[in-house]
Design a protein around this motif. Structure first.
Motif, PDB file in Angstrom:
ATOM      1  N   ASP A 147       0.823  -1.213   0.000  1.00 45.25           N
ATOM      2  CA  ASP A 147       0.000   0.000   0.000  1.00 45.25           C
ATOM      3  C   ASP A 147       0.855   1.259   0.000  1.00 45.25           C
ATOM      4  OD1 ASP A 147      -2.464  -1.264  -0.013  1.00 45.25           O
ATOM      5  OD2 ASP A 147      -2.576  -1.387   2.165  1.00 45.25           O
ATOM      6  N   PHE A 148       2.078   1.132   0.455  1.00 44.06           N
ATOM      7  CA  PHE A 148       2.969   2.279   0.609  1.00 44.06           C
ATOM      8  C   PHE A 148       3.233   2.983  -0.728  1.00 44.06           C
ATOM      9  CE2 PHE A 148       7.262   4.089   0.657  1.00 44.06           C
ATOM     10  CZ  PHE A 148       7.217   4.884   1.782  1.00 44.06           C
ATOM     11  N   TYR A 149       3.682   2.220  -1.703  1.00 48.02           N
ATOM     12  CA  TYR A 149       4.052   2.818  -2.982  1.00 48.02           C
ATOM     13  C   TYR A 149       2.845   3.336  -3.764  1.00 48.02           C
ATOM     14  CZ  TYR A 149       8.645   1.041  -1.867  1.00 48.02           C
ATOM     15  OH  TYR A 149       9.840   0.799  -1.227  1.00 48.02           O
ATOM     16  N   PRO A 150       1.741   2.592  -3.848  1.00 45.95           N
ATOM     17  CA  PRO A 150       0.577   3.149  -4.550  1.00 45.95           C
ATOM     18  C   PRO A 150       0.049   4.431  -3.901  1.00 45.95           C
ATOM     19  CG  PRO A 150       0.331   0.783  -4.319  1.00 45.95           C
ATOM     20  CD  PRO A 150       1.529   1.180  -3.504  1.00 45.95           C
ATOM     21  N   ALA A 151       0.179   4.545  -2.581  1.00 45.14           N
ATOM     22  CA  ALA A 151      -0.311   5.738  -1.896  1.00 45.14           C
ATOM     23  C   ALA A 151       0.487   6.988  -2.274  1.00 45.14           C
ATOM     24  CB  ALA A 151      -0.260   5.542  -0.382  1.00 45.14           C
ATOM     25  N   LEU A 152       1.704   6.808  -2.756  1.00 46.64           N
ATOM     26  CA  LEU A 152       2.516   7.955  -3.167  1.00 46.64           C
ATOM     27  C   LEU A 152       1.953   8.629  -4.406  1.00 46.64           C
ATOM     28  CD1 LEU A 152       6.152   6.563  -2.784  1.00 46.64           C
ATOM     29  CD2 LEU A 152       4.974   8.181  -1.282  1.00 46.64           C
ATOM     30  N   GLY A 153       1.274   7.839  -5.255  1.00 47.95           N
ATOM     31  CA  GLY A 153       0.781   8.396  -6.504  1.00 47.95           C
ATOM     32  C   GLY A 153       1.946   8.859  -7.367  1.00 47.95           C
ATOM     33  N   ALA A 154       1.737   9.973  -8.034  1.00 47.84           N
ATOM     34  CA  ALA A 154       2.777  10.504  -8.913  1.00 47.84           C
ATOM     35  C   ALA A 154       3.725  11.446  -8.179  1.00 47.84           C
ATOM     36  CB  ALA A 154       2.138  11.237 -10.086  1.00 47.84           C
ATOM     37  N   GLY A 155       3.395  11.761  -6.934  1.00 44.72           N
ATOM     38  CA  GLY A 155       4.200  12.721  -6.188  1.00 44.72           C
ATOM     39  C   GLY A 155       5.464  12.105  -5.623  1.00 44.72           C
ATOM     40  N   PRO A 156       6.419  12.940  -5.253  1.00 49.71           N
ATOM     41  CA  PRO A 156       7.667  12.438  -4.659  1.00 49.71           C
ATOM     42  C   PRO A 156       7.462  12.049  -3.197  1.00 49.71           C
ATOM     43  CG  PRO A 156       7.699  14.831  -4.719  1.00 49.71           C
ATOM     44  CD  PRO A 156       6.424  14.403  -5.397  1.00 49.71           C
ATOM     45  N   LEU A 157       8.323  11.191  -2.728  1.00 50.90           N
ATOM     46  CA  LEU A 157       8.310  10.799  -1.323  1.00 50.90           C
ATOM     47  C   LEU A 157       8.878  11.938  -0.491  1.00 50.90           C
ATOM     48  CD1 LEU A 157       7.875   8.610   0.808  1.00 50.90           C
ATOM     49  CD2 LEU A 157      10.161   7.771   0.286  1.00 50.90           C
ATOM     50  N   LYS A 158       8.138  12.372   0.519  1.00 51.20           N
ATOM     51  CA  LYS A 158       8.568  13.525   1.310  1.00 51.20           C
ATOM     52  C   LYS A 158       8.861  13.191   2.767  1.00 51.20           C
ATOM     53  CE  LYS A 158       6.000  16.730  -1.556  1.00 51.20           C
ATOM     54  NZ  LYS A 158       4.844  17.597  -1.670  1.00 51.20           N
ATOM     55  N   SER A 159       8.446  12.007   3.219  1.00 51.40           N
ATOM     56  CA  SER A 159       8.627  11.677   4.637  1.00 51.40           C
ATOM     57  C   SER A 159       9.850  10.789   4.844  1.00 51.40           C
ATOM     58  CB  SER A 159       7.372  10.984   5.169  1.00 51.40           C
ATOM     59  OG  SER A 159       7.123   9.800   4.444  1.00 51.40           O
ATOM     60  N   ASP A 160      10.315  10.750   6.097  1.00 54.24           N
ATOM     61  CA  ASP A 160      11.415   9.861   6.472  1.00 54.24           C
ATOM     62  C   ASP A 160      10.863   8.445   6.582  1.00 54.24           C
ATOM     63  OD1 ASP A 160      13.323  11.973   6.744  1.00 54.24           O
ATOM     64  OD2 ASP A 160      12.352  12.517   8.624  1.00 54.24           O
ATOM     65  N   VAL A 161      11.578   7.478   6.038  1.00 48.37           N
ATOM     66  CA  VAL A 161      11.081   6.104   5.951  1.00 48.37           C
ATOM     67  C   VAL A 161      11.901   5.177   6.840  1.00 48.37           C
ATOM     68  CG1 VAL A 161      10.695   4.136   4.417  1.00 48.37           C
ATOM     69  CG2 VAL A 161      10.234   6.459   3.611  1.00 48.37           C
ATOM     70  N   LEU A 162      11.199   4.446   7.706  1.00 47.70           N
ATOM     71  CA  LEU A 162      11.805   3.400   8.523  1.00 47.70           C
ATOM     72  C   LEU A 162      11.334   2.063   7.957  1.00 47.70           C
ATOM     73  CD1 LEU A 162      13.472   2.597  11.012  1.00 47.70           C
ATOM     74  CD2 LEU A 162      11.347   2.667  12.327  1.00 47.70           C
ATOM     75  N   ASP A 163      12.209   1.401   7.244  1.00 47.10           N
ATOM     76  CA  ASP A 163      11.920   0.134   6.572  1.00 47.10           C
ATOM     77  C   ASP A 163      12.165  -0.995   7.564  1.00 47.10           C
ATOM     78  OD1 ASP A 163      11.936  -2.171   5.015  1.00 47.10           O
ATOM     79  OD2 ASP A 163      13.123  -1.280   3.403  1.00 47.10           O
ATOM     80  N   ILE A 164      11.113  -1.699   7.957  1.00 50.10           N
ATOM     81  CA  ILE A 164      11.252  -2.771   8.956  1.00 50.10           C
ATOM     82  C   ILE A 164      11.401  -4.152   8.319  1.00 50.10           C
ATOM     83  CG2 ILE A 164      10.048  -1.430  10.725  1.00 50.10           C
ATOM     84  CD1 ILE A 164       7.660  -3.440  10.325  1.00 50.10           C
ATOM     85  N   ASN A 165      11.602  -4.197   7.010  1.00 47.64           N
ATOM     86  CA  ASN A 165      11.729  -5.487   6.329  1.00 47.64           C
ATOM     87  C   ASN A 165      12.987  -6.251   6.725  1.00 47.64           C
ATOM     88  OD1 ASN A 165       9.340  -5.805   4.591  1.00 47.64           O
ATOM     89  ND2 ASN A 165      10.016  -3.806   3.839  1.00 47.64           N
ATOM     90  N   GLY A 166      13.926  -5.603   7.394  1.00 44.87           N
ATOM     91  CA  GLY A 166      15.119  -6.290   7.875  1.00 44.87           C
ATOM     92  C   GLY A 166      14.961  -6.905   9.257  1.00 44.87           C
ATOM     93  N   LEU A 167      13.789  -6.731   9.867  1.00 49.00           N
ATOM     94  CA  LEU A 167      13.566  -7.252  11.223  1.00 49.00           C
ATOM     95  C   LEU A 167      12.986  -8.666  11.155  1.00 49.00           C
ATOM     96  CD1 LEU A 167      12.068  -4.055  12.941  1.00 49.00           C
ATOM     97  CD2 LEU A 167      14.444  -4.833  12.892  1.00 49.00           C
TER      98      LEU A 167
END
Length: 196
Positions: free
Chosen positions: A29-49
């Motif tokens: 859901d993360f990437y589709p929610a961005l739409g065409a706009g740039p990512l502006k928030s700080d991202v904490l990726d928990i996929n390494g946990l």
């Protein structure tokens, strides 16, 4: 914009104390929610946990780790009371989405259309929220506050979903009420509002 991908839970909880992060789990859901706009928030990726993946049990609860995929739920050996959750898991997008999307991400998005919420509510599930200050358990009914709103504090990470064993007696079933499936003789030309 900052990006962090910790591999230890304590590191992730420490980072959550420093600023407001957007948490990335499966990302379906993360990437589709961005739409065409740039990512502006700080991202904490928990996929390494990796410690947050998998399904286990304690003396009192079945525990679904926050990074557990829908496919893992479908394949897990669980009591028949979980059949509704497994059936809901099969309704979550395509197989690729089921392989990547997480149960906890579905809850944290708090979408009114979240397939995992009704079965987990019926199972009296609670969420486990961790921060550097400690752990708290909250009934799912108190965690989801409304459309896209949860009770998770900015310094907290949803680390598990816990289902009490007394709620897993009996059997269950799930039927999705929603847009009809396209039959083999129906050809969509992209003009209906239901096409995505």
């Amino acid at each position: 914009m900052d990006y962090a991908r910790p591999t230890e839970l304590e590191e992730a909880l420490g980072l959550l104390c420093t600023k407001r992060w957007t948490i990335l789990a499966g990302g379906t859901d993360f990437y589709p929610a961005l739409g065409a706009g740039p990512l502006k928030s700080d991202v904490l990726d928990i996929n390494g946990l990796s410690a947050l993946s998998g399904i286990g049990e304690t003396e009192t609860h079945f525990v679904i780790g926050a990074r557990t995929s829908w496919s893992a739920v479908i394949g897990a050996a669980l009591p028949p009371a979980f059949d509704m959750l497994k059936q809901a898991a099969r309704e979550v997008g395509s197989v690729q989405i089921q392989n990547t999307g997480t149960v906890a991400g579905n809850l944290c998005n708090a979408s009114p259309a979240a397939d995992g919420v009704p079965p987990l509510l019926a199972l009296d599930a609670e969420v486990e929220l961790r921060s550097a200050k400690g752990v708290r358990h909250l009934p799912l009914s108190a965690f989801i506050l409304g459309n896209r709103k949860t009770a998770r504090a900015d310094d907290e990470l949803l680390t598990a979903i816990r289902v009490p064993k007394p709620a897993t007696q009996g059997a269950s079933s799930f039927v999705k009420l929603g847009a009809r499936r396209l039959s083999g003789d129906f050809h969509c030309h992209g003009r209906c509002s239901g096409c995505v």
